[in-house]
Design a protein around this motif. Structure first.
Motif, PDB file in Angstrom:
ATOM      1  N   ASP A 177       0.279  -1.008   0.042  1.00 47.43           N
ATOM      2  CA  ASP A 177      -0.124   0.034   0.145  1.00 47.43           C
ATOM      3  C   ASP A 177       0.616   0.991  -0.294  1.00 47.43           C
ATOM      4  O   ASP A 177       0.545   2.203  -1.051  1.00 47.43           O
ATOM      5  N   ASN A 178       2.069   1.295   1.089  1.00 52.19           N
ATOM      6  CA  ASN A 178       2.791   2.621   0.885  1.00 52.19           C
ATOM      7  C   ASN A 178       3.342   2.351  -0.430  1.00 52.19           C
ATOM      8  O   ASN A 178       3.845   3.942  -0.999  1.00 52.19           O
ATOM      9  N   ALA A 179       4.138   1.478  -0.729  1.00 49.31           N
ATOM     10  CA  ALA A 179       4.539   1.103  -2.077  1.00 49.31           C
ATOM     11  C   ALA A 179       3.932   2.486  -3.381  1.00 49.31           C
ATOM     12  O   ALA A 179       4.878   2.445  -3.811  1.00 49.31           O
ATOM     13  N   ILE A 180       2.622   1.599  -3.582  1.00 47.86           N
ATOM     14  CA  ILE A 180       2.411   2.359  -4.536  1.00 47.86           C
ATOM     15  C   ILE A 180       1.629   4.084  -4.254  1.00 47.86           C
ATOM     16  O   ILE A 180       1.507   4.520  -4.981  1.00 47.86           O
ATOM     17  N   LYS A 181       1.304   4.057  -3.273  1.00 45.96           N
ATOM     18  CA  LYS A 181       0.979   5.574  -2.011  1.00 45.96           C
ATOM     19  C   LYS A 181       2.260   6.147  -2.929  1.00 45.96           C
ATOM     20  O   LYS A 181       2.090   7.168  -3.099  1.00 45.96           O
ATOM     21  N   TYR A 182       2.909   5.969  -2.682  1.00 45.93           N
ATOM     22  CA  TYR A 182       4.639   7.245  -2.424  1.00 45.93           C
ATOM     23  C   TYR A 182       4.656   6.641  -3.702  1.00 45.93           C
ATOM     24  O   TYR A 182       6.514   6.784  -4.129  1.00 45.93           O
ATOM     25  N   GLY A 184       9.614   4.651  -6.754  1.00 45.11           N
ATOM     26  CA  GLY A 184       8.921   5.763  -6.210  1.00 45.11           C
ATOM     27  C   GLY A 184       9.683   7.954  -5.063  1.00 45.11           C
ATOM     28  O   GLY A 184      10.787   7.260  -6.194  1.00 45.11           O
ATOM     29  N   ILE A 185       9.011   8.232  -4.745  1.00 43.18           N
ATOM     30  CA  ILE A 185       9.836   9.502  -4.808  1.00 43.18           C
ATOM     31  C   ILE A 185      10.611   8.901  -3.021  1.00 43.18           C
ATOM     32  O   ILE A 185      11.475   9.479  -3.057  1.00 43.18           O
ATOM     33  N   GLY A 186      10.882   7.868  -2.730  1.00 40.83           N
ATOM     34  CA  GLY A 186      11.807   7.706  -1.840  1.00 40.83           C
ATOM     35  C   GLY A 186      12.038   7.845  -0.700  1.00 40.83           C
ATOM     36  O   GLY A 186      11.039   8.987   0.289  1.00 40.83           O
ATOM     37  N   ILE A 187      13.261   7.687   0.370  1.00 33.61           N
ATOM     38  CA  ILE A 187      12.616   8.761   1.482  1.00 33.61           C
ATOM     39  C   ILE A 187      14.302   8.935   1.790  1.00 33.61           C
ATOM     40  O   ILE A 187      15.550   8.316   2.196  1.00 33.61           O
ATOM     41  N   GLN A 188      13.872  10.323   2.410  1.00 34.92           N
ATOM     42  CA  GLN A 188      15.771  11.276   2.657  1.00 34.92           C
ATOM     43  C   GLN A 188      16.489  10.308   4.092  1.00 34.92           C
ATOM     44  O   GLN A 188      15.479   9.617   5.341  1.00 34.92           O
ATOM     45  N   PHE A 245       2.592   7.095  14.718  1.00 35.55           N
ATOM     46  CA  PHE A 245       2.756   8.616  14.183  1.00 35.55           C
ATOM     47  C   PHE A 245       4.356   8.970  13.140  1.00 35.55           C
ATOM     48  O   PHE A 245       3.298  10.111  13.355  1.00 35.55           O
ATOM     49  N   TYR A 246       5.463   8.178  12.837  1.00 37.04           N
ATOM     50  CA  TYR A 246       6.357   8.939  12.621  1.00 37.04           C
ATOM     51  C   TYR A 246       5.747   8.946  10.320  1.00 37.04           C
ATOM     52  O   TYR A 246       5.485   8.132  10.187  1.00 37.04           O
ATOM     53  N   ARG A 247       5.883  10.210   9.950  1.00 40.78           N
ATOM     54  CA  ARG A 247       5.348  10.784   8.872  1.00 40.78           C
ATOM     55  C   ARG A 247       6.247  11.838   8.459  1.00 40.78           C
ATOM     56  O   ARG A 247       6.539  12.683   9.055  1.00 40.78           O
ATOM     57  N   LEU A 287       0.975   4.968  11.069  1.00 41.08           N
ATOM     58  CA  LEU A 287       0.844   3.589  12.297  1.00 41.08           C
ATOM     59  C   LEU A 287       1.384   2.191  11.427  1.00 41.08           C
ATOM     60  O   LEU A 287       1.830   1.547  11.863  1.00 41.08           O
ATOM     61  N   GLY A 288       0.724   2.321   9.527  1.00 40.92           N
ATOM     62  CA  GLY A 288       1.701   1.519   8.467  1.00 40.92           C
ATOM     63  C   GLY A 288       2.472   0.057   9.124  1.00 40.92           C
ATOM     64  O   GLY A 288       2.747  -1.036   9.305  1.00 40.92           O
ATOM     65  N   LEU A 289       4.053   1.171   9.603  1.00 39.52           N
ATOM     66  CA  LEU A 289       5.543   0.804   8.979  1.00 39.52           C
ATOM     67  C   LEU A 289       5.291  -0.170  10.831  1.00 39.52           C
ATOM     68  O   LEU A 289       6.390  -1.165  11.233  1.00 39.52           O
TER      69      LEU A 289
END
Ligand code: ADP
Length: 464
Positions: A368-373, A398-402, A413-415, A427-429
């Motif tokens: 879900d995250n992979a598709i979302k981002y 996708g956009i990747g994470i720094q 709750f970290y986004r 909360l997903g991860l």
């Protein structure tokens, strides 16, 4: 009584008693051996002196000539060398009369009865002005007949005086040394225990409202310093635990409030006036959507809360290839809607031991995250077996994470700022990681900002 309860007083008392006991044993030993050697010394001198007299009574042919019972008769024996050593000599006749005597006059006639027929020691008890006296009686025998006695005697006064002095010295010395040891013990214990007082005071100051107090004692490496450090570390953990919990409650309330506020707004707007049927329908659809969000959030929170002390799993043998294929199929439409493909690269069969529902949840969260981002490119899911692990990889373009965000993305709750506008609450991860950990596995992430992200799940293989 209260004083006795303090460690330092007890330590000092124990030390005093211990040193006292040691000194008592030591003093007893010293006194015993010294008095023995002194008394034996006296006895030996008396025997030697008495034996020295006998030859001077012997004639050339070996017969014994007793001194005459005559006050004016010249002395047969030269006593001086012996009396100079402080020994009194008395020569008694067969009947117990003093034939010759030299030395301290007051000792001359000590007993009324005849001396014993065998060489023997006697100790005459202390009498007025006279100390205890040690007497050695040696019978003068010729042809089995007792002709008289040589008695040598010495006052035990000096010996006993020396022993008295020694006793006083040992007793006062032991008492003073024990007291000094007690004071030293008290001083040392006070110094050593000072940090403990600090720990107690700090512990008193700590409360749920303020967990920031620390001992910060210098690290000397000793037991107390180790205790203080452990105490500080424990406070650190408690404080960060409380802070996390507080943060979690605040975040959870905040997230719960968002859909509720949305629902209230929809209801308020709809009830303000007469609405058409399509308008009511739209409002109900919006309400349902918010209710779904609320439900999903509550479920996530419950999941996390339940998993707090270790998630309860219902493990069974699962074909992971089949499970991943099914999840990919159900989410493929989402990817296609965004214009890219969701590809799978799975072996024909990969058996693992796990909880089906939880593993589905884990893969759904990652996919879900992979598709979302991801906006373009593709999302790939693959799996293979490696030594004692089964490995699942979910990679996207996708956009990747720094890099600076990577250590935090598994926190509740970290986004990442860039995705704030997206639907997730962060909360997903956390849930994904909780599920992997419950299976005894690991969840790792690698990412290049702007290029894509890859999550790797390591799951231990079922036991043979
Ligand atoms: P969310 O519900 O916000 O997606 P998650 O816990 O699933 O919360 O993810 C935490 C954060 O990690 C997300 O806000 C997002 O920024 C980042 N993230 C997770 N997966 C990806 C991914 N595949 N690509 C880019 N960023 C990701």
């Amino acid at each position: 009584m209260k004083m006795l309860k303090t460690l330092r007083v007890r330590f000092a008392l124990w030390l005093t008693l211990l040193i006292l006991a040691f000194l008592a044993i030591f003093s007893f030993g010293v006194h015993f051996s010294l008095s023995r050697s002194l008394y034996t010394g006296v006895d030996e001198t008396l025997v030697l002196s008495a034996e020295q007299i006998i030859p001077s009574l012997q004639e050339e042919d070996g017969s014994i000539l007793m001194p005459p019972l005559d006050a004016n008769a010249p002395d047969l024996i030269e006593f001086d060398p012996i009396t100079q050593r402080g020994i009194t000599i008395v020569i008694l006749s067969q009947n117990g009369y003093i034939l010759q005597a030299a030395g301290t006059h007051s000792l001359f006639s000590l007993s009324d009865s005849l001396p014993p027929t065998q060489p023997e020691f006697q100790t005459i008890p202390e009498a007025a002005e006279i100390d205890r006296i040690r007497v050695y009686s040696l019978p003068i025998v010729e042809n089995d007949q007792i002709l008289g006695w040589v008695q040598t005697m010495q006052s035990l006064g000096t010996t006993e005086e020396s022993l008295d002095k020694l006793r006083t010295l040992l007793v006062t010395g032991s008492a003073i040394l024990s007291l000094l040891a007690g004071f030293a013990g008290y001083f040392l214990a006070t110094r050593a225990l000072a940090p403990i007082d600090k720990i107690t005071n700090t512990a008193h100051r700590i409360s749920i409202e303020d967990l920031s107090a620390r001992l910060n004692l210098p690290d000397t490496g000793d037991e107390v310093s180790r205790l203080a450090n452990t105490f500080d570390e424990m406070l650190e953990r408690i404080e960060s635990g409380f802070t996390r919990e507080r943060q979690f409650t605040a975040d959870a309330s905040h997230e719960l409030r968002t859909p509720l506020t949305a629902m209230q707004t929809i209801l308020q707007f709809t009830r303000e006036g007469e609405r058409s049927l399509p308008e009511y329908r739209l409002a109900l659809d919006d309400l349902a959507e918010e209710a779904d969000r609320l439900q999903a959030l509550v479920e996530d929170l419950l999941h996390l809360a339940r998993g707090e002390g270790g998630l309860e799993l219902y493990k069974e043998e699962i074909d992971l290839s089949l499970l991943l294929d099914d999840v990919a199929d159900s989410l493929r439409a989402l990817a296609e809607k965004k214009g890219f493909a969701l590809k799978t690269n799975l072996p024909p069969s990969l058996i693992i031991f796990g909880d089906t529902d939880q593993l589905i949840r884990l893969i759904v969260n990652l996919l879900d995250n992979a598709i979302k981002y991801t906006q373009e490119g593709s999302v790939n899911i693959s799996a293979h077996n490696e030594e004692d692990h089964s490995i699942i990889e979910v990679a996207d373009t996708g956009i990747g994470i720094q890099t600076e965000h990577l250590p935090h993305i598994f926190e509740r709750f970290y986004r990442v700022e860039a995705s704030r506008s997206s639907q997730g609450v962060g909360l997903g991860l956390s849930i994904a990681e909780q599920i992997v950990l419950a299976h005894g596995g690991k969840l790792r992430v690698t990412s290049v900002s702007g290029k894509g992200t890859k999550f790797t799940v390591f799951l231990p293989n079922p036991p043979e």
